[in-house]
Design an enzyme around this catalytic site. Structure first.
Site, PDB file in Angstrom:
ATOM      1  N   ASN A  16       0.851  -1.189   0.000  1.00 19.09           N
ATOM      2  CA  ASN A  16       0.000   0.000   0.000  1.00 19.09           C
ATOM      3  C   ASN A  16       0.887   1.239   0.000  1.00 19.09           C
ATOM      4  OD1 ASN A  16      -1.618   2.247   0.950  1.00 19.09           O
ATOM      5  ND2 ASN A  16      -3.187   0.754   1.474  1.00 19.09           N
ATOM      6  N   HIS A  19       0.899   6.151   2.058  1.00 20.89           N
ATOM      7  CA  HIS A  19       1.656   7.058   2.921  1.00 20.89           C
ATOM      8  C   HIS A  19       2.921   7.592   2.261  1.00 20.89           C
ATOM      9  CE1 HIS A  19      -1.242   6.795   6.029  1.00 20.89           C
ATOM     10  NE2 HIS A  19      -1.181   5.477   6.024  1.00 20.89           N
ATOM     11  N   HIS A  52      -5.564   3.731  -1.780  1.00 20.04           N
ATOM     12  CA  HIS A  52      -6.910   4.105  -1.359  1.00 20.04           C
ATOM     13  C   HIS A  52      -7.174   5.536  -1.805  1.00 20.04           C
ATOM     14  CE1 HIS A  52      -9.948   4.496   2.254  1.00 20.04           C
ATOM     15  NE2 HIS A  52     -10.491   4.790   1.081  1.00 20.04           N
ATOM     16  N   ARG A  54      -9.301   8.208  -1.230  1.00 19.46           N
ATOM     17  CA  ARG A  54     -10.309   8.634  -0.266  1.00 19.46           C
ATOM     18  C   ARG A  54     -11.118   9.799  -0.812  1.00 19.46           C
ATOM     19  NH1 ARG A  54      -9.201   6.650   5.271  1.00 19.46           N
ATOM     20  NH2 ARG A  54     -10.876   8.062   5.835  1.00 19.46           N
ATOM     21  N   ARG A  58      -6.910  12.856   0.879  1.00 18.77           N
ATOM     22  CA  ARG A  58      -5.895  13.262   1.849  1.00 18.77           C
ATOM     23  C   ARG A  58      -4.508  12.744   1.501  1.00 18.77           C
ATOM     24  NH1 ARG A  58      -7.730  10.173   7.324  1.00 18.77           N
ATOM     25  NH2 ARG A  58      -9.656  11.275   6.786  1.00 18.77           N
ATOM     26  N   GLU A  79      -8.581   0.681  -3.428  1.00 24.23           N
ATOM     27  CA  GLU A  79      -9.532   0.729  -2.322  1.00 24.23           C
ATOM     28  C   GLU A  79     -10.433   1.933  -2.502  1.00 24.23           C
ATOM     29  OE1 GLU A  79      -6.830  -1.378   1.162  1.00 24.23           O
ATOM     30  OE2 GLU A  79      -7.059   0.803   1.159  1.00 24.23           O
ATOM     31  N   THR A 110      -8.611   3.659   8.478  1.00 27.54           N
ATOM     32  CA  THR A 110      -9.832   2.857   8.491  1.00 27.54           C
ATOM     33  C   THR A 110      -9.989   2.164   9.848  1.00 27.54           C
ATOM     34  OG1 THR A 110      -9.573   2.493   6.124  1.00 27.54           O
ATOM     35  CG2 THR A 110     -11.116   1.068   7.287  1.00 27.54           C
ATOM     36  N   GLU A 160     -11.318  -9.241   2.339  1.00 27.05           N
ATOM     37  CA  GLU A 160     -10.088  -8.912   3.047  1.00 27.05           C
ATOM     38  C   GLU A 160     -10.451  -8.709   4.504  1.00 27.05           C
ATOM     39  OE1 GLU A 160      -6.556  -5.535   3.322  1.00 27.05           O
ATOM     40  OE2 GLU A 160      -7.584  -5.858   1.407  1.00 27.05           O
ATOM     41  N   HIS A 199      -4.258  -4.582   7.552  1.00 31.13           N
ATOM     42  CA  HIS A 199      -4.451  -3.395   8.386  1.00 31.13           C
ATOM     43  C   HIS A 199      -3.662  -3.534   9.683  1.00 31.13           C
ATOM     44  CE1 HIS A 199      -6.315   0.509   8.931  1.00 31.13           C
ATOM     45  NE2 HIS A 199      -6.335   0.237  10.218  1.00 31.13           N
TER      46      HIS A 199
END
Length: 252
Positions: A16, A19, A52, A54, A58, A79, A110, A160, A199
């Site tokens: 992922n 970040h 993701h 969003r 962000r 996502e 999340t 998931e 996660h």
């Protein structure tokens, strides 16, 4: 054959890159580039790239997804929240996978699984629209038997399982959460679903999850980005993949 790419399926790592974009956006610069991070992660052993988009944008931006889609050599796991805007966007991009997730603007990350039981109609409509475009759909849910049954009922081929509670717990509580995840995996397999997980997983808690033989893929981001500050991006990806594969092979 190599250690990171043994013959036959072992366990997949979805890296992922959210970040990486968070770091870029903190100063409003064009770097670090999430697309470059994705391509380097693939070279280092990632089996797919997870990101993701969003609603508040962000971290990942629309332009990141659009730029990345034609360049990946593995597959994109996008996502997205169950909103018409996000479903329509995904149908335009056509990633290999879309993972439907819950989303609240006030959350840092999340906080739990998608409530498929409560939003059965909305999730079912999203699954149908995405599958109509040839996109495989995954539902990010808690390891709860009712939610897993609902996921199968709406026609999603993949789930998931949310591992956040396991990752945040310690001692006996973590062992209880691990058993709950194992039960969720069994329920998913019994329903004929492909079972992934993710996660909050990092380099010292991923082993127990990676050892569960029926889990096909783990999606991990924040821990890899954080470790990359000290170890370098490609090394951080390689280390996570090596831990997962060695754990799985050792558990056989």
């Amino acid at each position: 054959m190599s250690f990171l790419h043994p013959s036959g399926p072992v366990i997949d790592l979805g890296v992922n890159i959210d970040h990486v974009a968070t770091l870029r956006n903190a100063r409003g610069t064009s770097y670090p580039d999430p697309v470059r991070a994705a391509l380097l992660a693939e070279q280092a052993g990632a089996d797919c790239i997870t990101l993701h988009l969003r609603e508040d944008r962000r971290h990942i931006k629309d332009a990141d997804v659009i730029a990345m889609a034609p360049q990946l050599v593995t597959r994109m796991n996008l996502e997205a929240a169950v909103t018409q805007e996000m479903i329509d966007f995904a149908c335009r991009i056509k990633p290999a996978d879309v993972c439907l997730v819950p989303e609240k603007r006030t959350e840092i990350t999340t906080e739990g699984g998608l409530d498929v039981v409560r939003f059965h109609k909305e999730v079912g409509a999203a699954v149908k629209q995405l599958q109509g475009e040839g996109i495989r759909v995954s539902l990010f849910i808690d390891a709860d038997e009712a939610q897993i049954a609902a996921a199968a009922d709406v026609g999603a081929p993949v789930i998931e399982l949310h591992t956040g509670a396991y990752a945040d717990a310690g001692g006996e509580e973590q062992l209880k959460e691990l058993e709950r995840i194992k039960a969720g995996v069994r329920w998913g397999v019994q329903k004929g679903l492909k079972v992934n997980a993710g996660h909050g997983l990092h380099y010292t808690n991923v082993q127990a999850i990676a050892a569960i033989p029926e889990i096909a893929e783990l999606n991990i981001g924040h821990a890899i980005v954080a470790h990359a500050v000290f170890a370098g991006w490609e090394n951080a990806v390689r280390e996570m993949k090596a831990i997962m594969v060695s754990t799985r092979l050792g558990a056989r």
